[in-house]
Design a protein around this motif. Structure first.
Motif, short mmCIF file in Angstrom:
data_model
loop_
_atom_site.label_atom_id
_atom_site.label_comp_id
_atom_site.label_asym_id
_atom_site.label_seq_id
_atom_site.Cartn_x
_atom_site.Cartn_y
_atom_site.Cartn_z
N GLU A 1 -0.15 -12.92 -25.97
CA GLU A 1 0.67 -13.44 -26.59
C GLU A 1 0.40 -14.78 -27.37
O GLU A 1 -0.39 -15.35 -26.47
CB GLU A 1 1.66 -13.99 -25.63
CG GLU A 1 2.54 -12.66 -25.13
CD GLU A 1 3.80 -13.22 -23.98
OE1 GLU A 1 4.06 -14.36 -23.90
OE2 GLU A 1 4.18 -12.37 -23.15
N SER B 1 -1.64 -19.78 -40.49
CA SER B 1 -0.95 -20.55 -39.41
C SER B 1 -1.87 -21.30 -38.32
O SER B 1 -2.89 -20.76 -38.37
CB SER B 1 0.06 -19.36 -38.75
OG SER B 1 1.00 -18.82 -39.57
N GLY C 1 8.89 -24.98 -34.83
CA GLY C 1 9.10 -23.58 -35.27
C GLY C 1 8.32 -22.62 -35.03
O GLY C 1 8.08 -21.57 -35.73
N ALA C 2 7.25 -22.80 -34.10
CA ALA C 2 6.09 -21.71 -33.67
C ALA C 2 6.97 -20.30 -33.23
O ALA C 2 8.10 -20.70 -32.46
CB ALA C 2 5.39 -22.22 -32.69
N VAL C 3 6.38 -19.36 -33.41
CA VAL C 3 7.19 -18.26 -32.91
C VAL C 3 6.18 -17.40 -32.02
O VAL C 3 4.84 -17.38 -32.22
CB VAL C 3 7.81 -17.24 -34.01
CG1 VAL C 3 8.87 -17.86 -34.93
CG2 VAL C 3 6.50 -16.92 -35.06
N VAL C 4 6.26 -16.72 -31.14
CA VAL C 4 5.63 -15.78 -30.14
C VAL C 4 5.61 -14.51 -30.87
O VAL C 4 6.38 -13.81 -31.38
CB VAL C 4 6.30 -15.52 -28.77
CG1 VAL C 4 5.39 -14.71 -27.96
CG2 VAL C 4 6.39 -16.93 -28.15
N GLU C 5 4.18 -14.20 -30.95
CA GLU C 5 3.95 -12.88 -31.72
C GLU C 5 3.17 -12.25 -30.24
O GLU C 5 2.21 -12.77 -29.66
CB GLU C 5 2.79 -12.98 -32.59
CG GLU C 5 2.58 -11.47 -33.19
CD GLU C 5 1.58 -11.83 -34.47
OE1 GLU C 5 0.67 -11.10 -34.65
OE2 GLU C 5 2.29 -12.62 -35.31
N ILE D 1 6.83 -25.04 -30.16
CA ILE D 1 8.15 -24.16 -30.46
C ILE D 1 9.25 -25.05 -31.06
O ILE D 1 9.82 -24.58 -32.14
CB ILE D 1 8.61 -23.66 -29.19
CG1 ILE D 1 7.67 -22.51 -28.51
CG2 ILE D 1 10.20 -23.23 -29.28
CD1 ILE D 1 7.95 -22.12 -27.08
N LEU E 1 1.15 -18.12 -30.01
CA LEU E 1 2.43 -18.93 -30.76
C LEU E 1 1.92 -19.21 -31.86
O LEU E 1 0.54 -19.45 -32.29
CB LEU E 1 2.43 -20.32 -30.07
CG LEU E 1 3.56 -20.30 -28.99
CD1 LEU E 1 3.51 -21.74 -28.25
CD2 LEU E 1 4.85 -20.14 -29.50
N LYS E 2 2.67 -18.64 -33.01
CA LYS E 2 2.09 -19.19 -34.59
C LYS E 2 2.95 -20.22 -35.16
O LYS E 2 4.18 -19.98 -35.14
CB LYS E 2 2.23 -17.71 -35.23
CG LYS E 2 1.18 -16.50 -35.07
CD LYS E 2 1.28 -15.47 -35.63
CE LYS E 2 0.86 -15.64 -37.01
NZ LYS E 2 0.76 -14.26 -37.71
N LEU E 3 2.40 -21.11 -35.61
CA LEU E 3 3.05 -22.09 -36.35
C LEU E 3 2.52 -22.19 -37.81
O LEU E 3 1.24 -22.41 -37.97
CB LEU E 3 2.84 -23.28 -35.79
CG LEU E 3 3.54 -24.59 -35.98
CD1 LEU E 3 5.02 -24.57 -36.04
CD2 LEU E 3 3.19 -26.09 -35.63
#
Length: 191
Positions: free
Chosen positions: A85, A31, A10-14, A7, A87-89
């Motif tokens: 869920e 990613s 910059g990882a975001v949760v999808e 996180i 995490l995509k970075l």
């Protein structure tokens, strides 16, 4: 693996629902994907419509990392078996994270090594051994403790992971129960 570190970079949760595709064979990875919650199945579909499951991923595992490292398209498809869920970075941030944090790189290498080990074991099982041996090896690979535990796979999933027909899996599991190699309680397999 440290999700807070992902996180920070910059990882975001999808969030995806059961049966949603995470990636499909032929797509190019962009990613790093880390499974926070749920279960994902990675499989290949033959031209004749037969599925082969490569692996079922659970919380705390990364998905599709080898193609990301070598800039090749995904060879298989990943689909959510449950609500998930992830995490995509993005790739550039992921590479920076690895440069800055060698311990994270070590965790990635360990995870990839476990996958390679599993694939090595299962590929020789599929090509060289009878159905009972294949199923026993799969169950040994899934087992996490010494006592009997529930194998949380359907008969179809066992078939897909061992390149067997469902009918063969059912017949073999019944035979294994008679030989006291496993137990069946309320239609659940315990090994």
């Amino acid at each position: 693996m440290n999700k807070d570190l992902l996180i920070k970079y910059g990882a975001v949760v999808e969030k995806l629902e059961k049966d949603d595709f995470i990636f499909e064979a032929g797509e190019n990875p962009t990613s790093f994907l880390y499974l926070l919650k749920g279960t994902v199945r990675i499989y290949t579909l033959s031209e004749g419509g037969k599925e082969f499951t490569h692996k079922i991923f659970n919380e705390g595992e990364s998905l599709g990392t080898p193609p990301l490292f070598i800039d090749k398209p995904y060879p298989s498809t990943a689909v959510a078996k449950t609500d998930v869920e992830i995490l995509k970075l993005n790739k550039e941030s992921f590479y920076q994270l690895l440069e800055d944090n060698p311990q994270f790189l070590k965790a990635i290498v360990k995870g990839l090594s476990e996958i390679i080990y599993f694939k090595s074991i299962m590929s020789s099982e599929i090509s060289l051994h009878d159905p009972q041996h294949r199923i026993l090896t799969l169950f040994d690979q899934l087992k996490t403790k010494e006592t009997r535990e529930e194998i949380r796979l359907t008969r179809q999933q066992i078939a897909n992971l061992t390149a067997l027909r469902v009918e063969t899996v059912i017949r073999t599991i019944k035979q294994m129960e008679q030989e006291e190699l496993l137990e069946i309680r309320k239609r659940k397999v315990y090994f």
